[in-house]
Design a protein around this motif. Sequence first.
Motif, PDB file in Angstrom:
ATOM      1  N   VAL B 230       1.004  -1.265   0.181  1.00 34.17           N
ATOM      2  CA  VAL B 230      -0.562   0.183  -0.201  1.00 34.17           C
ATOM      3  C   VAL B 230       1.202   1.241  -0.531  1.00 34.17           C
ATOM      4  N   ARG B 231       2.501   1.287   0.944  1.00 33.47           N
ATOM      5  CA  ARG B 231       2.759   1.971   1.431  1.00 33.47           C
ATOM      6  C   ARG B 231       3.817   2.548  -0.289  1.00 33.47           C
ATOM      7  N   HIS B 232       3.921   1.097  -1.016  1.00 36.35           N
ATOM      8  CA  HIS B 232       4.922   1.541  -2.471  1.00 36.35           C
ATOM      9  C   HIS B 232       4.563   2.742  -3.513  1.00 36.35           C
ATOM     10  N   PRO B 233       5.501   3.396  -3.703  1.00 35.71           N
ATOM     11  CA  PRO B 233       5.367   4.824  -4.521  1.00 35.71           C
ATOM     12  C   PRO B 233       5.573   4.557  -5.514  1.00 35.71           C
ATOM     13  N   LYS B 234       5.433   2.555  -6.152  1.00 37.82           N
ATOM     14  CA  LYS B 234       5.841   3.264  -7.490  1.00 37.82           C
ATOM     15  C   LYS B 234       4.136   2.874  -7.290  1.00 37.82           C
ATOM     16  N   ILE B 235       3.093   2.078  -6.841  1.00 37.68           N
ATOM     17  CA  ILE B 235       1.617   2.025  -6.734  1.00 37.68           C
ATOM     18  C   ILE B 235       1.011   3.102  -6.831  1.00 37.68           C
ATOM     19  N   ASP B 236      -0.282   2.582  -8.268  1.00 38.17           N
ATOM     20  CA  ASP B 236      -0.503   4.312  -8.759  1.00 38.17           C
ATOM     21  C   ASP B 236      -2.572   4.012  -7.590  1.00 38.17           C
ATOM     22  N   TYR B 237      -2.460   2.778  -7.475  1.00 33.02           N
ATOM     23  CA  TYR B 237      -3.562   2.697  -7.007  1.00 33.02           C
ATOM     24  C   TYR B 237      -4.089   1.658  -5.777  1.00 33.02           C
ATOM     25  N   VAL B 238      -5.232   0.958  -4.946  1.00 34.90           N
ATOM     26  CA  VAL B 238      -4.950   0.304  -3.979  1.00 34.90           C
ATOM     27  C   VAL B 238      -6.389  -0.096  -4.286  1.00 34.90           C
ATOM     28  N   SER B 239      -6.505  -0.954  -4.567  1.00 32.55           N
ATOM     29  CA  SER B 239      -8.123  -1.711  -3.978  1.00 32.55           C
ATOM     30  C   SER B 239      -7.885  -2.808  -3.295  1.00 32.55           C
ATOM     31  N   PHE B 240      -8.774  -2.551  -2.284  1.00 25.52           N
ATOM     32  CA  PHE B 240      -8.655  -2.867  -0.975  1.00 25.52           C
ATOM     33  C   PHE B 240     -10.551  -3.353  -0.680  1.00 25.52           C
ATOM     34  N   THR B 241     -10.174  -5.020  -0.108  1.00 25.07           N
ATOM     35  CA  THR B 241     -11.474  -5.202   0.308  1.00 25.07           C
ATOM     36  C   THR B 241     -11.663  -5.947   1.382  1.00 25.07           C
ATOM     37  N   GLY B 242     -11.839  -5.686   2.630  1.00 19.99           N
ATOM     38  CA  GLY B 242     -11.176  -6.430   4.093  1.00 19.99           C
ATOM     39  C   GLY B 242     -12.165  -5.535   5.215  1.00 19.99           C
ATOM     40  N   GLU B 243     -11.444  -5.708   6.635  1.00 15.35           N
ATOM     41  CA  GLU B 243     -11.957  -5.013   8.124  1.00 15.35           C
ATOM     42  C   GLU B 243     -11.391  -3.425   7.379  1.00 15.35           C
ATOM     43  N   THR B 244     -12.638  -3.090   8.381  1.00 14.04           N
ATOM     44  CA  THR B 244     -12.949  -1.201   8.198  1.00 14.04           C
ATOM     45  C   THR B 244     -11.834  -0.455   8.643  1.00 14.04           C
ATOM     46  N   THR B 245     -11.648  -1.129   9.758  1.00 17.61           N
ATOM     47  CA  THR B 245     -10.428  -0.208  10.349  1.00 17.61           C
ATOM     48  C   THR B 245      -8.960  -0.615   9.268  1.00 17.61           C
ATOM     49  N   THR B 246      -8.443  -1.621   8.952  1.00 18.75           N
ATOM     50  CA  THR B 246      -7.750  -1.625   8.289  1.00 18.75           C
ATOM     51  C   THR B 246      -8.042  -0.793   6.557  1.00 18.75           C
ATOM     52  N   GLY B 247      -8.899   0.030   5.974  1.00 21.01           N
ATOM     53  CA  GLY B 247      -9.346   0.059   4.940  1.00 21.01           C
ATOM     54  C   GLY B 247      -8.874   1.913   5.208  1.00 21.01           C
ATOM     55  N   LYS B 248      -9.422   2.456   6.470  1.00 18.72           N
ATOM     56  CA  LYS B 248      -8.723   3.670   7.104  1.00 18.72           C
ATOM     57  C   LYS B 248      -7.900   3.354   7.162  1.00 18.72           C
ATOM     58  N   LEU B 249      -6.343   2.799   7.575  1.00 16.42           N
ATOM     59  CA  LEU B 249      -5.070   2.552   7.728  1.00 16.42           C
ATOM     60  C   LEU B 249      -4.904   3.160   6.183  1.00 16.42           C
ATOM     61  N   ILE B 250      -5.325   1.886   5.611  1.00 17.35           N
ATOM     62  CA  ILE B 250      -5.114   1.731   4.041  1.00 17.35           C
ATOM     63  C   ILE B 250      -5.250   3.451   3.917  1.00 17.35           C
ATOM     64  N   MET B 251      -5.930   3.903   3.906  1.00 14.23           N
ATOM     65  CA  MET B 251      -6.708   6.020   3.688  1.00 14.23           C
ATOM     66  C   MET B 251      -5.637   6.381   3.848  1.00 14.23           C
ATOM     67  N   GLN B 252      -5.570   6.718   4.915  1.00 13.55           N
ATOM     68  CA  GLN B 252      -4.464   7.230   5.390  1.00 13.55           C
ATOM     69  C   GLN B 252      -3.022   7.270   4.893  1.00 13.55           C
ATOM     70  N   GLN B 253      -2.309   5.841   5.199  1.00 10.83           N
ATOM     71  CA  GLN B 253      -1.627   5.038   3.763  1.00 10.83           C
ATOM     72  C   GLN B 253      -2.052   5.799   2.676  1.00 10.83           C
ATOM     73  N   ALA B 254      -2.501   6.180   2.206  1.00 10.26           N
ATOM     74  CA  ALA B 254      -2.418   6.101   0.332  1.00 10.26           C
ATOM     75  C   ALA B 254      -2.211   7.863   0.398  1.00 10.26           C
ATOM     76  N   ALA B 255      -2.907   8.624   1.892  1.00 12.19           N
ATOM     77  CA  ALA B 255      -3.225  10.053   1.313  1.00 12.19           C
ATOM     78  C   ALA B 255      -1.330  10.572   0.812  1.00 12.19           C
ATOM     79  N   ALA B 256      -0.573   9.754   1.647  1.00  6.11           N
ATOM     80  CA  ALA B 256       0.721  10.607   1.266  1.00  6.11           C
ATOM     81  C   ALA B 256       0.944  11.103  -0.131  1.00  6.11           C
ATOM     82  N   GLY B 257       0.996  10.094  -0.979  1.00  2.00           N
ATOM     83  CA  GLY B 257       1.833  10.252  -2.553  1.00  2.00           C
ATOM     84  C   GLY B 257      -0.320  10.113  -3.058  1.00  2.00           C
TER      85      GLY B 257
END
Lengths: 128, 513
Positions: B230-257
Amino acid sequence: MLNVSVEYDDDVKELIRKMKEKYGDIIIILGHGCCSPTEPQIYRSSDFIVGSDYVEVGRVEDVPFYIERNLAESYNGWVLTLRVEPLNGAVDDSFSLDVLEGVRLRLGFKKFRIAIPKELRMNEPPSS
Amino acid sequence: MPSISYGKYTLEIPVRVRLFIDGEEVPSSKGKTFTRENPAHFDQTIAIIEEASTDDLNRAVDLAREVFDKDKYGWVTNYRQRIRILYKTAEILREEAERIAVTVAVENGMPIRQARAHVLAAAEIFEFYAGLADKIYGDSIVLSNGNVSLIFKEPVGVVAAISPWNFPMTQAARKIAPALAAGCTVVWKPASYTPMSAMEIYRALARAGLPKGVVNVIYGPGATVGNELVRHPKIDYVSFTGETTTGKLIMQQAAAGIKRIGLELGGKNPGIVFEDANIEEAVRAIVFGGLRNTGQACGAISRVLVHESVHEKLVRRLVEVTKSLVIGEPLDDATDMGPLVSKAQEEKVLSYIDFGKKAGFKVALDGGKLTGGIYDKGYFVSPVIFDDVDPKSRLAQEEIFGPVIAIIPFKTEQEAIEIANNVIYGLTASIFTKDPARAFRVARKLQAGTVWINDAYTQPTEGIWGGYKQSGIGRELGLYGLEEFLEIKQVYIDTTGSLDRPHWRTVMKIDKL
C-alpha cells in the motif's frame, strides 16, 4: 460518561512491552467490519490518525486503547478483556503489528460489576 | 501423501502455493512459508504458502511498473489482446469450475453447491470485462470559440489489489478483471486463508496467454506484505476489500502519495419486513441473505427489522426454516452451511452469541458451537436468532460475520428507516413489501449502496457493489467498476492558429511584447 474498563494478563503485558521496544509509540484500536471484525489492531501511533472519531476507553501498559466514538456507547458497562493467542504458523491479513510476533491480540468481554461498598449492601435474604 | 476427494477429483495435500512473479511460480526469496488449515478438519494442513519478502514485493511492483510504463507487449494500448486473454480466462474457469470448486470448498469451507456457482460467477466477471475492454470511449466537445476539447480515458497505472477470503474468486475477479480490461497492471495480495483459489486464477490467466509481469501475486501478512504494498511509491491505485479499520489505515497511507483508492469494507445490513410483506418470501430471502456462506459476507442481512403486527409470525417461520438448514461437510452436496473460516472467526462469533445472552436478549433460536462427530474437528457454529434486540446494542451495531441474526421490531415506516440508517455502515438493505410506492419511497431514504426489493444478496455482474458511509469508497462490478481503474485526461486543441486570442488578450497585453 463511558463506563468501560480493560483487563489483561501477563502475556498481554509482555507482548505490549516487546512491541513498544520494537516500534516505539504504539496504539491499540478496536477494529470492526468485514472479514476480521472486532479485533484489537496494534499500529504505530504515527501511522494512524485517531482524531476526534475515537475515544480512549483505557490503557494497556500505558498504550491507549481506542474505540470508535459511534460504537463506544454500546460498550458502556462492559469490561473488555485482552488475551494473546498464538497463530501457530498461520498468517493473519490484518495490518496489526502483533501478527509479526506470530500471535494475535484477541478481545473478550464480561459484564461490568459495580462494586457496592459493604455498608450499603442489603441484608442477604434468608436461605430457603 | 494425504488427499481429499470429491467425485472424480482428488486434491493432494498439502498443496504448495508459490508466488507468481514475472509469469513464473517462484519460491520466497527468503525461504519463508506459512500454512493454511482445513476449516472443516483443522488437523489437516491443506496448503504451504510461500511468504513474499520485501525483495519479492519490490520485484513484483517493479515488473508491473515496467510493463505499464514501457507498454511492454502492447499491454496498455492493444486492447484486442486484453479482450482475448480475459475471454480465455473466463472460458478456462468455466471449463474447470467443478475441479476449482472443490479447492474453494476445502480452503474456504464454502458448501460445494455454492462453491460451484461461485467459480462460475468469477468466470462471468472476467467475461463481462472482456466485453468492455474495447468500449472505453472518450468524448469530444467543440467549444464556443471553435477549439476542441478531447476527453480520453486512460488506465490508472499499477494497481495493488488486496482481496478477502470470504468469496475468494469473485472478490478477486472484481478487481483484477476490470483493472486488466482498462490496461492496468496488477500486484495482487490474496487473502492468506484462501491461497489456492488465487492460484487457480493466476494459473488460468497464465494459460490464457497473459504476458509476463502484467499480474504478479504475492502472499503474506497484512502487517508486512499488505502494508508495504500500500505504501509503495510505484503503486498508483489501491483496491482493498476487508476490515474497516484496515481500510482507514490504507486510506491514511495512500494519502501520502495521493494514491487512488477503492475500499469495500463492512456492513450491518437491515432486512425490513413491512406488515404487508409476503412473509414466506421474506423469510426465504433472509435465510439466504443472512446465512449464506455461514453469514461470512459483508452484504449479509444481520438485522431484521420487522413490523410489530407480523413480528411473531415472521420469527416463528424464520426459526423453522433456519432449523432446517444442513450444517456439515463442505464437500457434501446436502450441506447448506459449512464451517467458519478459522478458529479466530469462530471465537468471535461465539463471543457475540455470549454477549447477546449476557445482555439478556431473547433467544428465538439457540445455537452456537456444534460438537460431536464431524463437528469436533471443524469450526462449526449453528445459527442463533436473537429477538427484541436493542438497536443501539453491539449485536445491532457491529458486523459479526457469522450466523447470528438480530430481530428488531418497529411500529412505523419512519422508525424503520431511522433504525436502518442508524449504524456506521451503509452497504446493503432489503425491503419486503407488496406496496411498490412504499418500496420505492423507503429505498430512496435508505443509506445503502444496494437496496433489494423483495430479495436479498443477489449481485448482478452488470450492476454495482459498494457502500455508503464506513462501508467504503468507490464501486465494483458493472460499468462503474471499470471506471475506477481509469484516469480522465483532457486534450485541448487550438484550431484557430491565431496570435490574437481573446483569452490571452484579456489577461496580458501580448501585442506590446
